[in-house]
Design a protein around this motif. Structure first.
Motif, PDB file in Angstrom:
ATOM      1  N   GLY A 143       0.819  -1.226   0.000  1.00 54.69           N
ATOM      2  CA  GLY A 143       0.000   0.000   0.000  1.00 54.69           C
ATOM      3  C   GLY A 143       0.843   1.262   0.000  1.00 54.69           C
ATOM      4  O   GLY A 143       1.922   1.304  -0.594  1.00 54.69           O
ATOM      5  N   PRO A 144       0.380   2.317   0.722  1.00 54.94           N
ATOM      6  CA  PRO A 144       1.063   3.617   0.640  1.00 54.94           C
ATOM      7  C   PRO A 144       2.498   3.589   1.153  1.00 54.94           C
ATOM      8  O   PRO A 144       3.285   4.481   0.852  1.00 54.94           O
ATOM      9  CB  PRO A 144       0.221   4.528   1.537  1.00 54.94           C
ATOM     10  N   ARG A 145       2.876   2.571   1.921  1.00 53.63           N
ATOM     11  CA  ARG A 145       4.258   2.528   2.423  1.00 53.63           C
ATOM     12  C   ARG A 145       5.157   1.640   1.560  1.00 53.63           C
ATOM     13  O   ARG A 145       6.284   1.305   1.953  1.00 53.63           O
ATOM     14  CB  ARG A 145       4.278   2.070   3.887  1.00 53.63           C
ATOM     15  N   GLN A 146       4.661   1.249   0.375  1.00 53.55           N
ATOM     16  CA  GLN A 146       5.423   0.368  -0.509  1.00 53.55           C
ATOM     17  C   GLN A 146       6.793   0.966  -0.860  1.00 53.55           C
ATOM     18  O   GLN A 146       6.899   2.130  -1.223  1.00 53.55           O
ATOM     19  CB  GLN A 146       4.616   0.150  -1.803  1.00 53.55           C
ATOM     20  N   VAL A 147       7.830   0.139  -0.735  1.00 57.95           N
ATOM     21  CA  VAL A 147       9.165   0.528  -1.210  1.00 57.95           C
ATOM     22  C   VAL A 147       9.184   0.201  -2.704  1.00 57.95           C
ATOM     23  O   VAL A 147       9.042  -0.969  -3.071  1.00 57.95           O
ATOM     24  CB  VAL A 147      10.270  -0.270  -0.474  1.00 57.95           C
ATOM     25  N   PRO A 148       9.331   1.220  -3.576  1.00 55.44           N
ATOM     26  CA  PRO A 148       9.209   0.953  -5.010  1.00 55.44           C
ATOM     27  C   PRO A 148      10.251  -0.074  -5.476  1.00 55.44           C
ATOM     28  O   PRO A 148      11.427   0.016  -5.125  1.00 55.44           O
ATOM     29  CB  PRO A 148       9.474   2.318  -5.661  1.00 55.44           C
ATOM     30  N   GLY A 149       9.797  -1.057  -6.234  1.00 52.62           N
ATOM     31  CA  GLY A 149      10.705  -2.024  -6.868  1.00 52.62           C
ATOM     32  C   GLY A 149      11.416  -2.971  -5.913  1.00 52.62           C
ATOM     33  O   GLY A 149      12.445  -3.539  -6.282  1.00 52.62           O
ATOM     34  N   ALA A 150      10.902  -3.176  -4.693  1.00 52.45           N
ATOM     35  CA  ALA A 150      11.597  -4.052  -3.732  1.00 52.45           C
ATOM     36  C   ALA A 150      11.595  -5.495  -4.231  1.00 52.45           C
ATOM     37  O   ALA A 150      10.543  -6.055  -4.552  1.00 52.45           O
ATOM     38  CB  ALA A 150      10.910  -3.959  -2.371  1.00 52.45           C
ATOM     39  N   ARG A 151      12.777  -6.100  -4.340  1.00 53.46           N
ATOM     40  CA  ARG A 151      12.905  -7.496  -4.811  1.00 53.46           C
ATOM     41  C   ARG A 151      13.536  -8.398  -3.770  1.00 53.46           C
ATOM     42  O   ARG A 151      13.526  -9.611  -3.874  1.00 53.46           O
ATOM     43  CB  ARG A 151      13.779  -7.561  -6.085  1.00 53.46           C
TER      44      ARG A 151
END
Ligand code: COA
Length: 387
Positions: A357-365
């Protein structure tokens, strides 16, 4: 590892001062974990379970792992309670991953639970002290905040630093917690507010401390082969490490780092075959703000004495080079002792599947979780990735 483990489901209650009792909290986290599995799933397929809990406060149930089988609805299931203070959850995961790796279990439920707010302040202080050296340090009146206050004093003195970096850890984690609907505190704070908060154990103030919270979390792990039956996006456990140190802080070689964290990290990175540079974000054990700085150094993401500058540079914010505690960490999300290590795995499950959601770390793998028991006497570190 012979069989690689993967997370296929995760559940989490709200953390905070809650009206529910321990059984209701546990049942709620377990049901949510089972309900989050993508494809049809029969609870009777679970062949092992671990409950992480200190057994804090008013409930003090021994043998409490049996509650897990009841809440899962699988009578007769093998259940084990894991107690390693605040690192109970990380160590329960460690046991589950090794049970799957050895082939002795295929589908394992790990839950963490603590009900902390149903006792008086005096009783609470007693319970907060049980995970330290009870023979000398506790008898002398050392509280948990007191131990971390000593570590913070030694750190700031050794590297000639002020309290700004500690305050920045609190500001960042409150900012992240404000985006987490499960967090104990969902409010942002300013650096001045943190610096001016009442002292709890010099140099630590109120905003340098995690709160006392109720809550539960649960994750469902399976061998890779079985995981694919339940989901197309399992979150893999690539490596895990655990270690211990002297229980008494006075017997440690140093006060400005945790040897158990370093050893656990070394084992986790070696077993994962991973490099620091490949990790997208960290969930570290920030029971007090100083603990986040020590973690960054012990885990090898900052040089000795450099974690403060790294934090002040903004690199550990959600949009920074190496985000730390996107869920708000123990500081803002809360710290129901047995639930904390499992809650870190819950966060990784959602971040790596892109569902945070809003706290997503973009592109976390890929991610690393770091779960410390007491003042560094035990530590478990886990490295995860998504395919
Ligand atoms: N951070 C920010 N605010 C906090 C807080 C914290 N850690 N703890 C309490 N508060 C807030 C409460 O929400 C409350 O706010 P309100 O007046 O707006 O409602 C206010 O401070 C007073 O709360 P209270 O529960 O009475 O505080 P307290 O003085 O009894 O406890 C601490 C404060 C810091 C001593 C307590 O949170 C603590 O012991 N934390 C450490 C827990 C610990 O050691 N865990 C194990 C780690 S290894």
């Amino acid at each position: 590892m012979v069989h690689r483990a993967a997370i296929v489901g995760a559940g989490h209650t709200r953390f905070g001062v809650l009206p529910e009792g321990p059984r209701a909290l546990l049942g709620s986290a377990v049901r949510q974990a089972l309900g989050s599995v993508d494809r049809a799933f029969e609870p009777s397929a679970v062949d092992r379970s671990y409950l992480a809990s200190l057994g804090f406060g008013g409930w003090q149930i021994g043998n409490s792992s049996a509650l897990l089988a009841e809440e899962l609805g699988v009578p007769g299931l093998a259940c084990v309670r894991v107690e390693n203070a605040c690192a109970s959850g990380g160590f329960a995961l460690h046991e589950a991953v090794h049970a799957i790796a050895s082939g002795s279990a295929d589908l394992v439920l790990v839950a963490g639970l603590e009900k902390m707010t149903d006792v008086s302040n005096a009783r609470r202080r007693f319970w907060l002290g049980v995970s330290g050296d009870t023979e000398w340090e506790r008898q002398a009146g050392l509280t948990f905040a007191g131990v971390y206050g000593l570590l913070a004093s030694a750190y700031l003195d050794r590297y000639r630093l002020g309290r700004e970096a500690l305050a920045e850890v609190a500001v960042k984690n409150h900012e992240n917690g404000a985006l987490n609907p499960n967090a104990h505190f969902q409010k942002r704070i300013e650096r001045e507010q943190a610096l001016r908060s009442p002292r709890v154990a010099d140099p630590l103030g109120l905003y340098d401390c995690c709160p006392v919270s109720d809550g539960a979390a649960a994750v469902l792990l399976a061998s890779t082969e079985t995981a694919k039956r339940y989901t197309d996006t399992p979150v893999y456990v690539d490596g895990i490490g655990a270690a211990s140190d002297r229980l008494a802080v006075q017997e440690r070689a140093e006060l400005t780092g945790f040897e158990a964290s370093r050893r656990a990290a070394e084992t986790a990175f070696r077993s994962a075959g991973a490099e620091r540079g490949s990790i997208s974000f960290l969930e570290v054990h920030d029971c007090f703000t100083i603990a986040e700085l020590l973690a960054l150094e012990d885990l090898g993401f900052a040089g000795r004495g450099e974690a403060g500058a790294l934090t002040l540079s903004g690199a550990t914010r959600r949009d920074g080079r190496i985000p730390v505690n996107p869920d708000g960490g123990l500081k803002a999300k809360g710290h129901p002792i047995g639930a904390t290590g499992v809650s870190q795995a819950y966060e990784v499950f959602h971040q790596l599947r892109g569902s945070a959601g809003p706290r997503q770390v973009p592109g976390a793998r890929s991610a690393l979780t770091h779960n410390v028991g007491g003042a560094g006497a035990t530590c478990a570190v886990t490295i995860y990735s998504v395919g």
